[in-house]
Design a protein around this motif. Structure first.
Motif, PDB file in Angstrom:
ATOM      1  N   ILE A  90      38.731  36.610  35.247  1.00  0.00           N
ATOM      2  CA  ILE A  90      38.860  36.339  36.502  1.00  0.00           C
ATOM      3  C   ILE A  90      40.219  36.309  36.859  1.00  0.00           C
ATOM      4  CG2 ILE A  90      37.700  35.030  38.186  1.00  0.00           C
ATOM      5  CD1 ILE A  90      35.890  36.148  36.439  1.00  0.00           C
ATOM      6  N   HIS A  91      40.348  37.732  38.048  1.00  0.00           N
ATOM      7  CA  HIS A  91      41.933  37.807  38.379  1.00  0.00           C
ATOM      8  C   HIS A  91      41.826  37.324  40.488  1.00  0.00           C
ATOM      9  CE1 HIS A  91      43.393  40.538  35.711  1.00  0.00           C
ATOM     10  NE2 HIS A  91      42.814  40.466  34.827  1.00  0.00           N
ATOM     11  N   SER A  92      40.729  37.075  40.489  1.00  0.00           N
ATOM     12  CA  SER A  92      40.855  36.290  41.978  1.00  0.00           C
ATOM     13  C   SER A  92      39.672  35.809  42.459  1.00  0.00           C
ATOM     14  CB  SER A  92      40.848  37.813  42.617  1.00  0.00           C
ATOM     15  OG  SER A  92      39.803  38.938  42.872  1.00  0.00           O
ATOM     16  N   TYR A  93      40.140  35.096  43.724  1.00  0.00           N
ATOM     17  CA  TYR A  93      38.381  34.040  44.334  1.00  0.00           C
ATOM     18  C   TYR A  93      37.326  35.505  44.979  1.00  0.00           C
ATOM     19  CZ  TYR A  93      41.821  30.437  44.109  1.00  0.00           C
ATOM     20  OH  TYR A  93      42.596  29.526  43.739  1.00  0.00           O
ATOM     21  N   GLY A  94      36.655  34.986  44.895  1.00  0.00           N
ATOM     22  CA  GLY A  94      35.748  35.182  45.662  1.00  0.00           C
ATOM     23  C   GLY A  94      34.628  36.224  44.975  1.00  0.00           C
ATOM     24  N   GLU A  95      33.027  36.580  45.688  1.00  0.00           N
ATOM     25  CA  GLU A  95      32.000  36.766  44.678  1.00  0.00           C
ATOM     26  C   GLU A  95      31.152  38.347  45.541  1.00  0.00           C
ATOM     27  OE1 GLU A  95      28.643  35.302  42.253  1.00  0.00           O
ATOM     28  OE2 GLU A  95      29.260  33.986  44.964  1.00  0.00           O
ATOM     29  N   ARG A  96      31.213  38.960  44.825  1.00  0.00           N
ATOM     30  CA  ARG A  96      30.677  40.426  45.777  1.00  0.00           C
ATOM     31  C   ARG A  96      29.138  40.339  45.276  1.00  0.00           C
ATOM     32  NH1 ARG A  96      34.002  45.000  46.877  1.00  0.00           N
ATOM     33  NH2 ARG A  96      32.118  45.920  48.010  1.00  0.00           N
ATOM     34  N   THR A  97      28.047  40.677  46.138  1.00  0.00           N
ATOM     35  CA  THR A  97      26.838  40.532  45.575  1.00  0.00           C
ATOM     36  C   THR A  97      26.071  42.279  46.585  1.00  0.00           C
ATOM     37  OG1 THR A  97      26.141  39.648  47.957  1.00  0.00           O
ATOM     38  CG2 THR A  97      26.769  38.235  45.957  1.00  0.00           C
ATOM     39  N   VAL A 142      35.314  33.103  28.953  1.00  0.00           N
ATOM     40  CA  VAL A 142      35.630  33.544  30.370  1.00  0.00           C
ATOM     41  C   VAL A 142      37.389  32.617  30.478  1.00  0.00           C
ATOM     42  CG1 VAL A 142      35.619  32.704  32.878  1.00  0.00           C
ATOM     43  CG2 VAL A 142      33.432  33.004  31.445  1.00  0.00           C
ATOM     44  N   THR A 143      37.552  33.531  30.892  1.00  0.00           N
ATOM     45  CA  THR A 143      39.141  33.402  31.317  1.00  0.00           C
ATOM     46  C   THR A 143      39.936  33.107  32.606  1.00  0.00           C
ATOM     47  OG1 THR A 143      40.782  35.250  31.129  1.00  0.00           O
ATOM     48  CG2 THR A 143      39.871  33.544  28.706  1.00  0.00           C
ATOM     49  N   ALA A 144      40.848  33.017  32.751  1.00  0.00           N
ATOM     50  CA  ALA A 144      41.268  32.829  34.526  1.00  0.00           C
ATOM     51  C   ALA A 144      42.894  33.316  34.097  1.00  0.00           C
ATOM     52  CB  ALA A 144      41.188  31.739  35.562  1.00  0.00           C
ATOM     53  N   VAL A 145      43.351  32.881  34.823  1.00  0.00           N
ATOM     54  CA  VAL A 145      44.825  33.943  34.896  1.00  0.00           C
ATOM     55  C   VAL A 145      46.194  32.703  35.282  1.00  0.00           C
ATOM     56  CG1 VAL A 145      44.971  36.411  34.847  1.00  0.00           C
ATOM     57  CG2 VAL A 145      44.892  35.105  37.205  1.00  0.00           C
ATOM     58  N   SER A 146      45.668  31.645  35.034  1.00  0.00           N
ATOM     59  CA  SER A 146      46.560  30.534  35.034  1.00  0.00           C
ATOM     60  C   SER A 146      45.647  29.064  34.836  1.00  0.00           C
ATOM     61  CB  SER A 146      47.349  30.460  36.646  1.00  0.00           C
ATOM     62  OG  SER A 146      46.287  29.729  38.300  1.00  0.00           O
ATOM     63  N   ARG A 176      45.760  29.497  48.368  1.00  0.00           N
ATOM     64  CA  ARG A 176      45.051  30.286  46.882  1.00  0.00           C
ATOM     65  C   ARG A 176      45.521  31.063  46.440  1.00  0.00           C
ATOM     66  NH1 ARG A 176      37.990  29.877  47.724  1.00  0.00           N
ATOM     67  NH2 ARG A 176      38.816  28.834  46.407  1.00  0.00           N
ATOM     68  N   VAL A 177      45.947  30.883  45.364  1.00  0.00           N
ATOM     69  CA  VAL A 177      47.192  31.409  44.571  1.00  0.00           C
ATOM     70  C   VAL A 177      46.541  31.958  43.307  1.00  0.00           C
ATOM     71  CG1 VAL A 177      49.424  31.354  43.538  1.00  0.00           C
ATOM     72  CG2 VAL A 177      48.855  30.821  45.766  1.00  0.00           C
ATOM     73  N   PRO A 178      45.350  32.751  42.757  1.00  0.00           N
ATOM     74  CA  PRO A 178      45.006  32.442  40.933  1.00  0.00           C
ATOM     75  C   PRO A 178      46.185  32.947  40.595  1.00  0.00           C
ATOM     76  CG  PRO A 178      43.706  34.236  43.004  1.00  0.00           C
ATOM     77  CD  PRO A 178      45.584  34.097  43.594  1.00  0.00           C
TER      78      PRO A 178
END
Length: 453
Positions: free
Chosen positions: A162-169, A206-210, A365-367
């Motif tokens: 996951i690189h960013s916040y937010g969810e698309r539907t 599942v990983t995130a960028v920090s 918010r800082v990914p």
């Protein structure tokens, strides 16, 4: 290990967000560690425009009866293999990130579905050919459904980053090409389907960028579906690009052992932007390119008060007309002390960092704190809001400058921001400031350690 990475953006070829650079640099680092890495993306017109040589396969990749994509093979300068899926849906000169609620944004569902089905067909084809993929690494929501599709095959394992916040539907018919996986009840949001949730439900990891970003995500609704914690791995920088000791774009190169030539880059910036030629005066770069509207408002309110101090300011990355107009008015009012940095070119941005003493960012918010890492890499101490990934990249300096790598403020407000800048300006006159800068320049912010994880 045979690794397939699936993404909707890549480096300078198709860049919408910081994910593009992260995907490119990670693929290169994994290859340097001995892995065989292939990147799979839609074929955008920008790829040929960047000078890449691509070979078109004679046989198309069949997704299902009546649906196929043409496959083009190429190779990046890093040696990473590139596979592009060509179809009319990808002919638009933009990656799969249109504005939600617009016709372009709604079309992204079908484009994501086609990318995912093509990636799965490619994995199956490789297995039949005896060159099976060992792991599939998916990047962000656009590639996430691959995990759901491959779960039915039982292999290979998948990792979703996951690189960013937010969810698309999207409506069901917009993702129809994904088949019956879209009927997964836990992937629904108010009747629409979330590609991200399809990935979260089926990815092996599942990983995130920090790490800081990972902690923040765990409280977000989509990530409550996970049975295991998100692994936060701090992004790095590609040292073949982000290296002041070898960067040919700079006025003069420097490193931690001898940072004195940084002053020549500073002098060049002062001259270029007609700022007072006072090299001993601190130069503050303010980065608005990644700031959210709240952060931009805070900076705009703070700028006149910042200019009450003995410093020069360069503002970069402003985009909206109202902010640009205000900055131009300030430039006329504070001539010699204030200027606007217009370029978004990567080389120009590195010259900005090389000539600056401090870099100020303002975002809630800082990914991935790539701007803060890049600033430190070029000896410009970051001044940043303490949030998300920033806390993994910047350690607040103590008054004696014996510890720390920058200056943090814990409220996204004018007074807190001003306080952090004042602490930085005070540090600039401290006898240990040069030692602090050298400490920051020596930090390892490359990709070797993140890629090993």
């Amino acid at each position: 290990m045979e690794i397939l990475m699936v993404s909707a953006e890549l480096g300078q070829h198709a860049r919408v967000s910081a994910a593009a650079d992260s995907v490119s640099a990670l693929a290169k680092a994994l290859r340097q560690q001995g892995h065989s890495v292939t990147l799979a993306l839609p074929r955008y017109p920008s790829f040929e425009g960047s000078g890449l040589l691509l070979a078109r396969r004679l046989s198309p990749l069949v997704i299902e009866p009546g649906v196929e994509v043409t496959v083009l093979d190429g190779q990046l300068a890093s040696g990473v293999a590139l596979v592009l899926f060509d179809a009319p849906a990808f002919a638009e000169a933009r990656p799969i990130f249109g504005e939600p609620g617009t016709p372009e944004g709604e079309a992204d569902g079908a484009r994501s579905a086609l990318l995912c089905r093509a990636a799965v067909a490619f994995v199956r084809e490789r297995k039949i050919q005896g060159r099976a993929v060992d792991v599939v690494h998916l990047h962000d929501w656009a590639a996430a459904p691959v995990a759901a599709l491959l779960a039915r095959d039982g292999s290979p394992p998948t990792v979703l980053t996951i690189h960013s916040y937010g969810e698309r539907t999207f409506a069901l018919d917009g993702l129809g090409l994904l088949g019956d996986v879209v009927h997964e009840a836990r992937a629904r949001v108010n009747g629409a389907v979330s590609p991200l949730r399809l990935g979260l439900l089926h990815a092996g990891a599942v990983t995130a960028v920090s790490p800081g970003f990972a902690r923040e995500l765990e409280s977000e609704p989509p990530f409550r579906l996970l049975r295991s914690p998100i692994l936060g791995v701090l992004d790095g920088l590609d040292y073949s690009i982000w290296n002041p000791a070898t960067d040919v774009a700079l006025e003069s190169r420097f490193d931690a052992h001898d940072p004195s030539n940084k002053g020549r880059s500073k002098t060049a910036l002062l001259r270029t932007f007609e700022l007072e030629l006072e090299v001993e005066r601190p130069l503050l770069a303010v980065l608005l390119g990644s700031s959210d509207p709240e952060g931009t408002r805070v900076v705009r309110r703070a700028l006149p008060r910042l200019l009450d101090h003995d410093l020069a300011i360069l503002v970069a990355g402003a985009r909206d007309p109202e902010t640009l107009e205000e900055l131009e008015e300030m430039k006329a009012e504070y001539r010699g002390d204030f200027a606007v940095f217009p370029s978004t070119d990567d080389a120009a941005f590195r010259r900005l960092l090389a000539g600056s003493d401090f870099v100020l960012t303002a975002r809630r918010r800082v990914p991935s704190p790539l701007e803060e890492l890049a600033a430190a890499r070029y000896g410009a101490l970051p001044i940043a809001f303490a949030s998300g990934g920033t806390l993994d990249a910047v350690v607040d300096a103590d008054a004696a400058l014996e510890t720390g790598t920058g200056f943090l403020y814990d409220e996204l407000g004018e007074e807190a921001l001003l306080g952090a800048v004042r602490r930085a300006l005070s540090a600039y006159t401290h006898p240990r400031f040069d030692a602090l800068r050298r400490r920051v320049l020596r930090r390892d912010v490359g990709w070797d350690r993140p890629a090993h994880r």
